[in-house]
Design an enzyme around this catalytic site. Structure first.
Site, PDB file in Angstrom:
ATOM      1  N   ALA A 116      39.281 120.457 109.523  1.00 56.47           N
ATOM      2  CA  ALA A 116      40.596 121.073 109.273  1.00 56.47           C
ATOM      3  C   ALA A 116      41.351 120.102 108.482  1.00 56.47           C
ATOM      4  O   ALA A 116      42.418 120.303 107.782  1.00 56.47           O
ATOM      5  CB  ALA A 116      41.191 121.274 110.732  1.00 56.47           C
ATOM      6  N   GLU A 117      41.127 118.878 108.630  1.00 56.28           N
ATOM      7  CA  GLU A 117      41.834 117.824 107.929  1.00 56.28           C
ATOM      8  C   GLU A 117      41.828 118.169 106.459  1.00 56.28           C
ATOM      9  O   GLU A 117      42.644 117.758 105.648  1.00 56.28           O
ATOM     10  CB  GLU A 117      41.326 116.274 108.069  1.00 56.28           C
ATOM     11  N   ARG A 118      40.727 118.891 105.870  1.00 52.58           N
ATOM     12  CA  ARG A 118      40.661 119.080 104.394  1.00 52.58           C
ATOM     13  C   ARG A 118      41.677 120.053 104.013  1.00 52.58           C
ATOM     14  O   ARG A 118      42.476 120.327 102.845  1.00 52.58           O
ATOM     15  CB  ARG A 118      39.252 119.888 104.079  1.00 52.58           C
TER      16      ARG A 118
END
Ligand code: HEC
Ligand code: HEC
Length: 325
Positions: A116-118
């Site tokens: 999700a960091e992307r």
């Protein structure tokens, strides 16, 4: 018939049928409340910093669970370098990500959805979730008794719980379980070739892949005539450094997940099969052999999981605004 049985016996030493459900993730039972919350998170673009990209955009359960583009577009329309793999059956993969980041970290199952960091930064994501009473209630229901239920770790756990429901039992599983008619003669021939030629050496286990990392072009460089112009990873000069190890991905639903390979450069399945034969096995498969293997691979296309779009909680005056660039 004797041949069918011995082929099945042999196949059962290499592959196993898909389980009906995944009851445990990281040793803990998957609960319905986690799945309900995870489904909400999976389809919610407001988790992303730009408010525009949900997990489902790159891992779309309506179209095979993958990204359907060579590489994926994330936060602020940036293009990543790699193809988004299908999340169908992915919670059964033991090797995670194309090049195995995190592979040896504990709790890898829970870290995966952290990609999700992307699209999202964890603090902002928590602020977004905590601003909506509907999410506060869903986190409390999924993680009862926790003092601080809205955390990146719990969000990841819920996402993994939802992803664990994305299982696609296929004709091949029916055949492994004894249903002779589930595989045509051509598909059985393809399966025999898949085993005899050595494909199963790397694409084995419950997901026919998703199990191990290998150098690409083990046997030799595939002929340029069968390569896309952009060259993809096959253009690399060396294949023995760790950075050139790629995951032999799952072949389940491979009929639905073009374009193929980590850079999404090949759109035709028979061509991908032929390239694999040359690069990994040094075998020039005939067209008939590649077709038979492709017929077998088609029996890995599973019955898709039921799709239910969630109604998402309404944002409030406290919800951080999307960061539009
Ligand atoms: C912008 C596109 C994009 C979005 C949005 C995205 N992903 Fe991914 N995801 C990828 C790509 C690309 C990879 C492969 C990266 C790699 O292997 O290096 C990947 C890999 C994964 C994997 C590993 C799968 C495997 O078999 O190894 C998981 C799990 C995953 N993503 C879950 C999620 C979840 C959950 C979300 C939402 C919170 C999400 N992804 C959002 C593009 C995306
Ligand atoms: C030595 C290990 C190895 C062998 C043997 C092997 N593969 Fe692969 N396979 C890989 C790796 C590694 C990848 C990922 C390469 C990449 O993405 O750059 C892959 C990718 C694939 C893909 C693309 C999947 C996708 O979703 O992108 C297909 C299709 C495939 N293999 C089929 C086969 C077939 C059919 C055979 C036998 C003719 C075979 N493979 C033999 C390691 C192997």
């Amino acid at each position: 018939m004797a041949r069918a049985d011995s082929l099945r016996d042999h196949a059962l030493t290499l592959f196993s049928p898909l389980p009906d459900r995944i009851a445990l993730l990281d040793g803990r039972p998957v609960t319905e409340a986690e799945v309900v919350l995870g489904r909400m998170l999976y389809f919610d673009p407001r988790l992303a910093d730009d408010g525009a990209t949900a997990c489902a955009d790159c891992h779309d359960p309506a179209t095979g669970g993958d990204g359907n583009r060579p590489t994926s577009t994330g936060h602020a329309w940036q293009s990543g370098p790699q193809n988004a793999p299908t999340l169908f059956n992915a919670m059964l993969n033991r090797a995670r990500f194309w090049q195995g980041w995190d592979e040896d970290l504990p709790s890898a199952t829970l870290r995966d959805p952290f990609r999700a960091e992307r699209i999202a930064t964890p603090d902002r994501m928590v602020a977004v979730l905590a601003s909506m009473p509907g999410y506060v209630a869903a986190f409390e229901a999924a993680f009862p008794g926790e003092a601080d239920p809205i955390r990146p770790e719990t969000a990841a756990r819920a996402l993994a719980a939802y992803a664990s429901t994305l299982l696609t039992p296929a004709p091949f599983d029916d055949w492994l379980r004894g249903e002779d008619a589930a595989l045509s003669e051509a598909a059985r021939e393809g399966l025999a070739l898949f085993i005899d030629r050595g494909c199963a050496g790397c694409h084995q286990g419950v997901n026919l892949g998703g199990d191990s990392y290998h150098p690409v072009r083990v046997a030799r460089v595939p002929g340029t005539e069968s390569l896309p112009e952009s060259g993809a990873c096959f253009a690399l000069e060396e294949a023995d450094g760790a950075q050139y190890l790629y995951r032999a991905g799952t072949l389940r639903n491979v009929t639905l997940t073009a374009p193929y390979f980590s850079e999404g450069t090949v759109w035709s399945l028979p061509l991908a099969v032929e390239i694999m034969g040359r690069a990994q096995l040094g075998a020039d498969l005939t067209e008939a052999e590649a077709d038979a293997i492709t017929a077998f691979l088609a029996t890995l296309e599973g019955r898709p999981p039921p799709l239910m779009l969630p109604v998402l909680p309404a944002e409030t005056g406290l919800t951080p605004r999307p960061q539009v660039q």
